[in-house]
Design a protein around this motif. Structure first.
Motif, short mmCIF file in Angstrom:
data_model
loop_
_atom_site.label_atom_id
_atom_site.label_comp_id
_atom_site.label_asym_id
_atom_site.label_seq_id
_atom_site.Cartn_x
_atom_site.Cartn_y
_atom_site.Cartn_z
N LYS A 237 43.17 32.36 41.06
CA LYS A 237 43.67 33.73 41.00
C LYS A 237 45.06 33.78 41.64
CE LYS A 237 39.23 36.21 41.27
NZ LYS A 237 38.46 37.21 42.03
N SER A 238 45.79 34.84 41.40
CA SER A 238 47.09 35.00 42.06
C SER A 238 46.85 35.35 43.53
CB SER A 238 47.91 36.10 41.40
OG SER A 238 47.38 37.38 41.71
N PHE A 239 47.87 35.08 44.35
CA PHE A 239 47.74 35.40 45.77
C PHE A 239 47.45 36.89 45.96
CE2 PHE A 239 49.33 36.93 49.80
CZ PHE A 239 48.79 36.01 50.70
N PHE A 240 48.16 37.74 45.23
CA PHE A 240 47.98 39.18 45.43
C PHE A 240 46.59 39.63 44.99
CE2 PHE A 240 48.45 43.67 44.15
CZ PHE A 240 48.89 44.18 45.37
N GLU A 241 46.05 39.04 43.95
CA GLU A 241 44.69 39.39 43.51
C GLU A 241 43.68 39.10 44.61
OE1 GLU A 241 43.75 38.74 38.93
OE2 GLU A 241 44.84 37.02 39.75
N ILE A 242 43.87 38.01 45.32
CA ILE A 242 42.97 37.65 46.43
C ILE A 242 43.20 38.56 47.62
CG2 ILE A 242 42.32 35.82 48.05
CD1 ILE A 242 43.21 33.81 45.87
N TRP A 243 44.48 38.76 47.97
CA TRP A 243 44.84 39.58 49.13
C TRP A 243 44.33 41.01 48.97
CZ3 TRP A 243 46.24 39.50 53.98
CH2 TRP A 243 46.88 40.60 54.55
N ASN A 244 44.40 41.54 47.77
CA ASN A 244 43.94 42.92 47.53
C ASN A 244 42.63 42.93 46.75
OD1 ASN A 244 44.29 45.75 47.73
ND2 ASN A 244 45.08 45.84 45.64
N GLY A 245 41.88 41.84 46.85
CA GLY A 245 40.63 41.72 46.11
C GLY A 245 39.45 42.37 46.81
N THR A 246 38.35 42.44 46.10
CA THR A 246 37.13 43.11 46.59
C THR A 246 36.61 42.50 47.89
OG1 THR A 246 36.50 43.63 44.31
CG2 THR A 246 34.78 43.81 46.00
N VAL A 247 36.56 41.19 47.96
CA VAL A 247 35.96 40.53 49.13
C VAL A 247 36.80 40.75 50.38
CG1 VAL A 247 35.13 38.35 50.09
CG2 VAL A 247 34.95 38.77 47.64
N LEU A 248 38.09 40.48 50.29
CA LEU A 248 38.96 40.64 51.46
C LEU A 248 39.07 42.09 51.89
CD1 LEU A 248 40.64 39.38 53.61
CD2 LEU A 248 42.44 38.95 51.95
#
Length: 292
Positions: A237-248
């Motif tokens: 995934k892109s960094f931003f998708e992870i940073w603003n993702g459901t889990v985080l």
């Protein structure tokens, strides 16, 4: 040297980056600090570090590849990241044979700090790091006070500015917490005088930073040595998708509310609010706006 003064200097050094006004991408606050674990190996086994126990943190010698660095840099450029990188994580960064190339790639995006035990450093390597695009080199001294003169002579002979290298006294006993800000690394370390785990203590880590493992797994913070709950993977995934993702976001909301009941945070005794107050405030404001 006074270990408490060394810790205070370390906190003061990082504050201009970590306590600055946060950046935004698509109205979402983005981090100011990204820690990278370049290699899962260390040539030392300090008693206050999980690496002392191979059943918890064995040396696997797995290392971060160029393709991951390139992907991360591209992702961060896309969101306008202007923060800093720290090369440390779960191993000794200078054991990665391509550390200079990695430093120079990351420096195209943000400042790059290296934290090392100094064991591989000689005058040639010191000069090589200085001539790279690294912003600062921090050397943790574990063997004794005599290391100060050793490295100061090396710095002088290499004609490197003194402010490029920071020497950190880490040779103390458990009576002085080994000269570090001692934590239990989410329950993996019990040595020394540890603070009690407080499940109702707010934590700002997830508001301003993440740690990226050699394989691209993104973890909550440098305290998480269990490495069982990844927020996502940079290669998927892109960094931003992870940073603003459901889990985080799930962890971040709880941390801002003073709730550490999710694993691995339910075993963590780190303060979690030394840095990142401004980031925490803008995240609270952002979450409040979603409720309107």
């Amino acid at each position: 040297m006074d270990p408490k003064q060394t810790i205070l200097k370390n906190i003061t050094r990082k504050k201009p980056i970590l306590n600055r006004d946060p950046q935004f991408y698509n109205n979402v606050p983005i981090p100011s600090w990204i820690e990278l674990s370049l290699i899962d190996a260390c040539n030392r086994s300090c008693s206050f570090c999980p690496k002392v126990d191979p059943s918890i943190a064995p040396n696997t010698y797995q290392k971060m590849e160029d393709v991951l660095i390139d992907k991360l840099c591209a992702d961060l450029k896309q969101i306008g990241f202007e923060g800093a990188f720290c090369l440390c994580g779960y191993g000794e960064p200078l054991l990665h044979k391509d550390h200079i190339k990695i430093i120079n790639k990351l420096a195209q995006v943000g400042q790059v700090e290296i934290i090392t035990n100094g064991d591989t450093i000689n005058e040639t390597r010191l000069l090589e790091i200085y001539k790279s695009k690294a912003s600062r080199l921090l050397i943790s001294l574990y063997d004794g006070e005599e290391q100060i003169s050793k490295f100061k002579k090396m710095i002088t002979r290499s004609k490197i500015p003194e402010d490029f290298v920071i020497l950190r006294d880490r040779w103390y006993s458990d009576k002085k917490d080994f000269g570090v800000k001692l934590t239990n690394r989410v329950g993996t370390i019990k040595i020394g005088k540890q603070n009690e785990v407080n499940l109702k203590k707010k934590c700002f880590y997830t508001s301003y930073q993440v740690l990226i493992e050699w394989n691209g797994d993104v973890f909550l913070c440098p305290q998480d040595w269990q490495r069982r709950v990844a927020m996502g993977n940079i290669m998927q995934k892109s960094f931003f998708e992870i940073w603003n993702g459901t889990v985080l976001n799930k962890f971040r909301r709880k941390h801002l509310d003073g709730n550490r009941d999710l694993s691995p945070c339910d075993k963590c005794n780190a303060e979690g609010n030394v840095y990142g107050e401004k980031h925490a405030k803008v995240w609270n404001k952002y979450y409040s706006s979603l409720k309107r």
